[in-house]
Design a protein around this motif. Structure first.
Motif, PDB file in Angstrom:
ATOM      1  N   PRO A  67       0.825  -1.217   0.000  1.00  0.00           N
ATOM      2  CA  PRO A  67       0.000   0.000   0.000  1.00  0.00           C
ATOM      3  C   PRO A  67       0.858   1.266   0.000  1.00  0.00           C
ATOM      4  O   PRO A  67       1.997   1.262   0.469  1.00  0.00           O
ATOM      5  N   LYS A  68       0.262   2.325  -0.515  1.00  0.00           N
ATOM      6  CA  LYS A  68       0.951   3.615  -0.543  1.00  0.00           C
ATOM      7  C   LYS A  68       1.127   4.143   0.877  1.00  0.00           C
ATOM      8  O   LYS A  68       0.270   3.969   1.745  1.00  0.00           O
ATOM      9  N   MET A  69       2.255   4.799   1.110  1.00  0.00           N
ATOM     10  CA  MET A  69       2.529   5.426   2.401  1.00  0.00           C
ATOM     11  C   MET A  69       2.824   6.907   2.179  1.00  0.00           C
ATOM     12  O   MET A  69       3.618   7.262   1.292  1.00  0.00           O
ATOM     13  N   ALA A  70       2.155   7.766   2.936  1.00  0.00           N
ATOM     14  CA  ALA A  70       2.425   9.203   2.882  1.00  0.00           C
ATOM     15  C   ALA A  70       3.236   9.593   4.110  1.00  0.00           C
ATOM     16  O   ALA A  70       2.970   9.116   5.222  1.00  0.00           O
ATOM     17  N   VAL A  71       4.241  10.453   3.901  1.00  0.00           N
ATOM     18  CA  VAL A  71       5.152  10.844   4.981  1.00  0.00           C
ATOM     19  C   VAL A  71       5.199  12.361   5.074  1.00  0.00           C
ATOM     20  O   VAL A  71       5.388  13.054   4.076  1.00  0.00           O
ATOM     21  N   ASP A  72       5.015  12.869   6.281  1.00  0.00           N
ATOM     22  CA  ASP A  72       5.138  14.302   6.535  1.00  0.00           C
ATOM     23  C   ASP A  72       6.256  14.513   7.547  1.00  0.00           C
ATOM     24  O   ASP A  72       6.241  13.961   8.640  1.00  0.00           O
ATOM     25  N   GLY A  73       7.223  15.306   7.182  1.00  0.00           N
ATOM     26  CA  GLY A  73       8.354  15.543   8.072  1.00  0.00           C
ATOM     27  C   GLY A  73       9.664  15.514   7.288  1.00  0.00           C
ATOM     28  O   GLY A  73       9.661  15.574   6.058  1.00  0.00           O
ATOM     29  N   PRO A  74      10.783  15.445   7.974  1.00  0.00           N
ATOM     30  CA  PRO A  74      10.930  15.240   9.417  1.00  0.00           C
ATOM     31  C   PRO A  74      10.799  16.522  10.228  1.00  0.00           C
ATOM     32  O   PRO A  74      10.946  17.625   9.705  1.00  0.00           O
ATOM     33  N   PHE A  75      10.526  16.335  11.524  1.00  0.00           N
ATOM     34  CA  PHE A  75      10.392  17.440  12.456  1.00  0.00           C
ATOM     35  C   PHE A  75      11.400  17.282  13.584  1.00  0.00           C
ATOM     36  O   PHE A  75      11.743  16.172  13.976  1.00  0.00           O
ATOM     37  N   GLY A  76      11.831  18.418  14.118  1.00  0.00           N
ATOM     38  CA  GLY A  76      12.883  18.409  15.123  1.00  0.00           C
ATOM     39  C   GLY A  76      12.393  18.052  16.513  1.00  0.00           C
ATOM     40  O   GLY A  76      11.232  18.271  16.863  1.00  0.00           O
ATOM     41  N   THR A  77      13.305  17.499  17.306  1.00  0.00           N
ATOM     42  CA  THR A  77      13.044  17.186  18.712  1.00  0.00           C
ATOM     43  C   THR A  77      14.260  17.568  19.541  1.00  0.00           C
ATOM     44  O   THR A  77      15.275  18.028  19.005  1.00  0.00           O
ATOM     45  N   ALA A  78      14.150  17.321  20.829  1.00  0.00           N
ATOM     46  CA  ALA A  78      15.255  17.637  21.738  1.00  0.00           C
ATOM     47  C   ALA A  78      16.518  16.848  21.400  1.00  0.00           C
ATOM     48  O   ALA A  78      17.637  17.317  21.624  1.00  0.00           O
ATOM     49  N   SER A  79      16.342  15.646  20.848  1.00  0.00           N
ATOM     50  CA  SER A  79      17.499  14.777  20.576  1.00  0.00           C
ATOM     51  C   SER A  79      18.439  15.346  19.517  1.00  0.00           C
ATOM     52  O   SER A  79      19.574  14.883  19.398  1.00  0.00           O
ATOM     53  N   GLU A  80      17.986  16.324  18.758  1.00  0.00           N
ATOM     54  CA  GLU A  80      18.867  16.947  17.769  1.00  0.00           C
ATOM     55  C   GLU A  80      20.088  17.592  18.414  1.00  0.00           C
ATOM     56  O   GLU A  80      21.127  17.750  17.780  1.00  0.00           O
ATOM     57  N   ASP A  81      19.958  17.953  19.685  1.00  0.00           N
ATOM     58  CA  ASP A  81      21.031  18.678  20.363  1.00  0.00           C
ATOM     59  C   ASP A  81      22.065  17.751  20.997  1.00  0.00           C
ATOM     60  O   ASP A  81      22.945  18.221  21.716  1.00  0.00           O
ATOM     61  N   VAL A  82      21.962  16.452  20.744  1.00  0.00           N
ATOM     62  CA  VAL A  82      22.798  15.496  21.463  1.00  0.00           C
ATOM     63  C   VAL A  82      24.288  15.735  21.225  1.00  0.00           C
ATOM     64  O   VAL A  82      25.112  15.542  22.126  1.00  0.00           O
ATOM     65  N   PHE A  83      24.662  16.182  20.020  1.00  0.00           N
ATOM     66  CA  PHE A  83      26.080  16.381  19.711  1.00  0.00           C
ATOM     67  C   PHE A  83      26.604  17.748  20.154  1.00  0.00           C
ATOM     68  O   PHE A  83      27.743  18.098  19.873  1.00  0.00           O
ATOM     69  N   ARG A  84      25.752  18.493  20.872  1.00  0.00           N
ATOM     70  CA  ARG A  84      26.168  19.800  21.373  1.00  0.00           C
ATOM     71  C   ARG A  84      26.696  19.718  22.808  1.00  0.00           C
ATOM     72  O   ARG A  84      27.090  20.723  23.388  1.00  0.00           O
ATOM     73  N   TYR A  85      26.678  18.506  23.391  1.00  0.00           N
ATOM     74  CA  TYR A  85      27.151  18.307  24.752  1.00  0.00           C
ATOM     75  C   TYR A  85      28.489  17.562  24.757  1.00  0.00           C
ATOM     76  O   TYR A  85      28.803  16.840  23.811  1.00  0.00           O
ATOM     77  N   ASP A  86      29.226  17.707  25.839  1.00  0.00           N
ATOM     78  CA  ASP A  86      30.469  16.944  26.022  1.00  0.00           C
ATOM     79  C   ASP A  86      30.163  15.495  26.377  1.00  0.00           C
ATOM     80  O   ASP A  86      30.894  14.582  25.992  1.00  0.00           O
ATOM     81  N   ALA A  87      29.103  15.286  27.150  1.00  0.00           N
ATOM     82  CA  ALA A  87      28.682  13.941  27.561  1.00  0.00           C
ATOM     83  C   ALA A  87      27.168  13.909  27.620  1.00  0.00           C
ATOM     84  O   ALA A  87      26.531  14.927  27.946  1.00  0.00           O
ATOM     85  N   VAL A  88      26.594  12.749  27.298  1.00  0.00           N
ATOM     86  CA  VAL A  88      25.142  12.632  27.302  1.00  0.00           C
ATOM     87  C   VAL A  88      24.715  11.320  27.950  1.00  0.00           C
ATOM     88  O   VAL A  88      25.421  10.313  27.901  1.00  0.00           O
TER      89      VAL A  88
END
Length: 560
Positions: A373-394
């Protein structure tokens, strides 16, 4: 803690604006212009109009937190600011709910106040002929004369007015729509009957249409000939109005509709938002692979022209063969470095069960991609996890299927190490996965094994520290675990590090991590239930405040 203070300050500003608008418009309707209107209605007039002003303000705000494309744009624009500013966008649904509660409160005040107004209007028609209320109610009986009392006869009643006037009818529709929207948004309904929540929530269209036309009847009226007939001088002479030139009959006009000025901007933005979503949903999506995993989980791998994503983002999926209207959010489990994007969907409801069947999850034979079946996709949209590489440790904490956003992060880490693309900022990942069933570990264990081997090969085994917790098991499983405990690899996951049983002691975990990272900001990312979110948020605050080593734990939670 700073994030909580910042969000608290934002809420105080919002509450302050509400308080200012309420007080300001309450005082406005104490003006001489509405003296005779208040003679009929009493203080209920000011209560109704003050709450209406707050309703307009909050209806201006209610759509903005759910404009996902706008939020994604702002998230990208805010990258140049501190992460505390960016992370305020992660509270969008929390703020959306707060605004909804405020709308409900002021709707109740507005409705109750106008019920009192209608009773007082009715009383004005039924009063003794020697009262100013009765005299004011008779204004408008002469052809061409504007009325003040919207109830024009003592043969009617407030119920008839409520269902035969523009203001009354739209008010009833708005109130009913709001009651249905709020009750269907309760957690128990949203979790167990998502379709009910989804469809009823779209009554907001009727709500806004009714809101725009609600003031068109101009029932609330003010005096227009104050200079000729000053209430301070003429009110006591109401029996002789029009009999001398010093006190002519007061003239009245309705206030022009104002709500549309408040909501036209957000409504336009939301229409643009929906058009962008529609355009994206019409773009062709190719299903390249369907994988059935244990623990009732299905993986869909897809491709789409011009696709770009970041780690931890999510998409909305629609399968027209199942429903033409339902869109459901799912976290992306693929990495930006891969030439496809994927989602892992746990089968927990009617829609997901139909999706599982539609894509051959219950079949063992090979399925042709073009037959799916056909699939429709809307996005992608940002979340808090986008910032993971902005920290020294996570710290990455996933509960059950909540591990999906971290699959994207860990895959991206694996690709960066495989391609010798190191991330200078991020130096250490602490990964925690809490799950009830052993089968749930299987689909994710392959990725962890690859990462485990990759880090050891690169001589950086300490980069990724992971702990997997099993919170539920039966007697047979317990006996098997005991027999195989001394084996080199874990009997459940096949990893070098053994599965732990029970729940993490978060206080000890935070102390250990804090001692390893002095004067560092550690990002704590959670995708899991609200109870765990409260626990981790509280632990982040207490560990940051009481830590003498200068470690700050910054809590982030997935919201979509």
């Amino acid at each position: 803690m700073y994030l909580e203070i910042l969000f608290g300050f934002f809420q105080l500003v919002w509450l302050g604006i509400n308080a200012f608008l309420f007080e300001h418009f309450y005082i406005v309707y104490l003006d001489k212009k509405f003296y005779y209107t208040r003679e009929l209605t009493g203080d209920a007039l000011s209560w109704a109009r003050a709450s209406a002003a707050c309703l307009n303000f909050n209806c201006l705000l209610i759509l903005l937190p759910v404009c996902r494309n706008l939020l994604s744009f702002l998230r990208g624009s805010c990258q140049c600011f501190s992460r505390n500013v960016t992370r305020q966008l992660d509270r969008n649904l929390t703020f959306h709910k707060l605004v909804a509660y405020m709308i409900a409160l002021h709707t109740a005040i507005h409705t109750i106040a106008h019920l009192f107004n209608l009773e007082r209007f009715m009383d004005g028609q039924l009063d003794n002929h020697d009262t100013i209320q009765y005299t004011l109610s008779q204004i408008g009986n002469i052809e061409g004369q504007a009325y003040l009392n919207p109830i024009r006869s003592n043969d009617t009643n407030p119920t008839v007015i409520a269902f035969t006037t523009i203001a009354g009818l739209t008010g009833v529709v708005i109130t009913l729509a709001l009651i249905l929207i709020i009750t269907s948004s309760m957690e128990v309904i949203r979790r167990s009957y998502f379709e009910v929540f989804w469809y009823i929530h779209h009554l907001f269209v009727i709500f806004f249409i009714g809101l725009v036309f609600h003031g068109a009847g101009r029932i609330v009226r003010g005096q227009t000939n104050l200079n000729a007939s000053d209430p301070d001088l003429c009110a006591k002479n109401f029996k002789t109005w029009g009999q001398n030139t010093s006190c002519p009959v007061p003239e009245f006009a309705g206030n022009p509709p104002m709500t549309w000025k408040w909501v036209v901007g957000p409504m336009f933005l939301y229409v643009c938002e929906r058009l962008v979503r529609f355009w994206r949903s019409m773009q062709k999506v190719v299903i390249t692979k369907v994988v059935t995993h244990p623990s009732k989980t299905i993986e869909l791998q897809m491709k789409k022209k011009g696709w770009k994503m970041e780690v931890g983002q999510y998409v909305f999926l629609q399968c027209p063969s199942i429903s033409q209207f339902e869109w459901h959010p799912f976290t992306l489990t693929s990495a930006p470095e891969e030439d496809y994007f994927s989602v892992h969907i746990r089968i927990v409801g009617d829609w997901t069960q139909k999706l599982f069947t539609a894509y051959g999850g219950d079949k063992t034979d090979f399925q042709e991609a073009w037959k799916m079946p056909k699939m429709a996709v809307d996005g992608p949209f940002g979340t808090a996890s986008e910032d993971v590489f902005r920290y020294d440790a996570v710290m990455l904490v996933g509960a059950g299927i909540g591990v999906t956003p971290f699959a994207s992060i860990l895959k991206s880490v694996w690709y960066r190490y495989s391609n010798n693309v190191t991330e200078p900022k991020l130096k250490r990942i602490y990964f925690y996965w809490v799950c009830r069933e052993t089968n749930a570990f299987e689909w994710f264990a392959d990725l962890l094994r690859s990462l485990e081997a990759q880090m050891a090969e690169k001589g950086n085994a300490d980069f990724l520290s992971y702990n997997i917790y099993l919170t539920k098991w039966d007697d047979n499983e317990a006996a098997h675990f005991a027999l195989t405990h001394d084996e080199k690899k874990d009997p459940i996951t096949g990893l070098e590090k053994k599965t732990l049983y029970g729940r993490p002691n978060w206080e000890n975990e935070f102390k250990t991590i804090g001692s390893n990272h002095t004067n560092t900001k550690v990002g704590v990312f959670l995708c899991g239930p609200e109870a765990l979110a409260k626990t981790l948020s509280k632990q982040c605050n207490s560990s940051s405040d009481a830590n003498p080593l200068g470690v700050q734990f910054i809590f982030n939670k997935e919201n979509f």
